[in-house]
Design a protein around this motif. Structure first.
Motif, PDB file in Angstrom:
ATOM      1  N   LYS A  48       0.843  -1.203   0.000  1.00 40.97           N
ATOM      2  CA  LYS A  48       0.000   0.000   0.000  1.00 40.97           C
ATOM      3  C   LYS A  48       0.870   1.242   0.000  1.00 40.97           C
ATOM      4  O   LYS A  48       2.013   1.225   0.456  1.00 40.97           O
ATOM      5  CB  LYS A  48      -0.914   0.045   1.236  1.00 40.97           C
ATOM      6  N   ILE A  50       0.429   5.290   1.262  1.00 35.75           N
ATOM      7  CA  ILE A  50      -0.386   6.212   2.043  1.00 35.75           C
ATOM      8  C   ILE A  50      -0.039   7.629   1.611  1.00 35.75           C
ATOM      9  O   ILE A  50       1.134   8.023   1.649  1.00 35.75           O
ATOM     10  CB  ILE A  50      -0.149   6.070   3.562  1.00 35.75           C
ATOM     11  N   ILE A 115      -5.413   5.587   1.336  1.00 35.27           N
ATOM     12  CA  ILE A 115      -4.662   4.331   1.346  1.00 35.27           C
ATOM     13  C   ILE A 115      -4.947   3.668   0.007  1.00 35.27           C
ATOM     14  O   ILE A 115      -6.082   3.269  -0.274  1.00 35.27           O
ATOM     15  CB  ILE A 115      -5.109   3.424   2.506  1.00 35.27           C
TER      16      ILE A 115
END
Length: 167
Positions: A48, A50, A115
């Motif tokens: 991921k 952010i 996210i």
């Protein structure tokens, strides 16, 4: 927001503050939110990414409406944050705001946290948006100051952080 950074789980942390930022009015066409752009390459093995941005938003030029329609976008072919082809990242579109009939108008400190799935290679990431309609235009980064005597000036510039979460 506070966190403990674990160098094994959180990598490639970038914090960007554009101190040359100048306030900008946002109208009904999709426009780049100045100071929110960052060029980023996630490390291999990340799951991921952010993206966090804090910015100031206010009502002018429309006295009692602020309805920004904001989104996170990326580009792989632009040379700046205002040209090239930009793609809205699915699920990042939002509308927020307020219609107030009192004289203190609408001043907002916005905190955006996205996210998103990781990718390979370099991308430019930015926030952009437009006003909901012609009676709800707004400004990024306007402040009310006692100096200069006009009482108006540039507000806080956007603060952007971006980092990767490892699998």
């Amino acid at each position: 927001m506070s966190y403990l950074i674990d160098s094994k789980k959180i990598q490639n942390f970038i914090h960007n503050v554009d101190t040359s930022f100048i306030k900008e009015s946002i109208s009904t066409t999709i426009e780049y939110y100045p100071g929110t752009g960052v060029t980023y390459t996630p490390p291999a093995g990340s799951s991921k990414v952010i993206y966090e941005c804090n910015l100031q938003l206010s009502w002018p030029p429309d006295g009692t409406n602020s309805y920004p329609c904001t989104r996170l976008q990326y580009s792989t072919n632009s040379t700046s944050y205002t040209n090239g082809t930009w793609t809205t990242i699915s699920g990042t579109q939002m509308m927020e705001g307020e219609n107030s009939t009192i004289n203190d108008y609408d001043w907002h400190m916005c905190s955006f946290v996205f996210i998103i799935d990781s990718w390979s290679g370099e991308r430019k990431i930015r926030l952009s948006g437009r006003a909901y309609d012609s009676s709800s235009e707004y400004q990024i980064g306007r402040s009310f100051n006692t100096i200069p005597s006009s009482g108006e000036g540039n507000g806080s510039c956007p603060h952007v952080s971006i980092y990767s979460v490892m699998s």
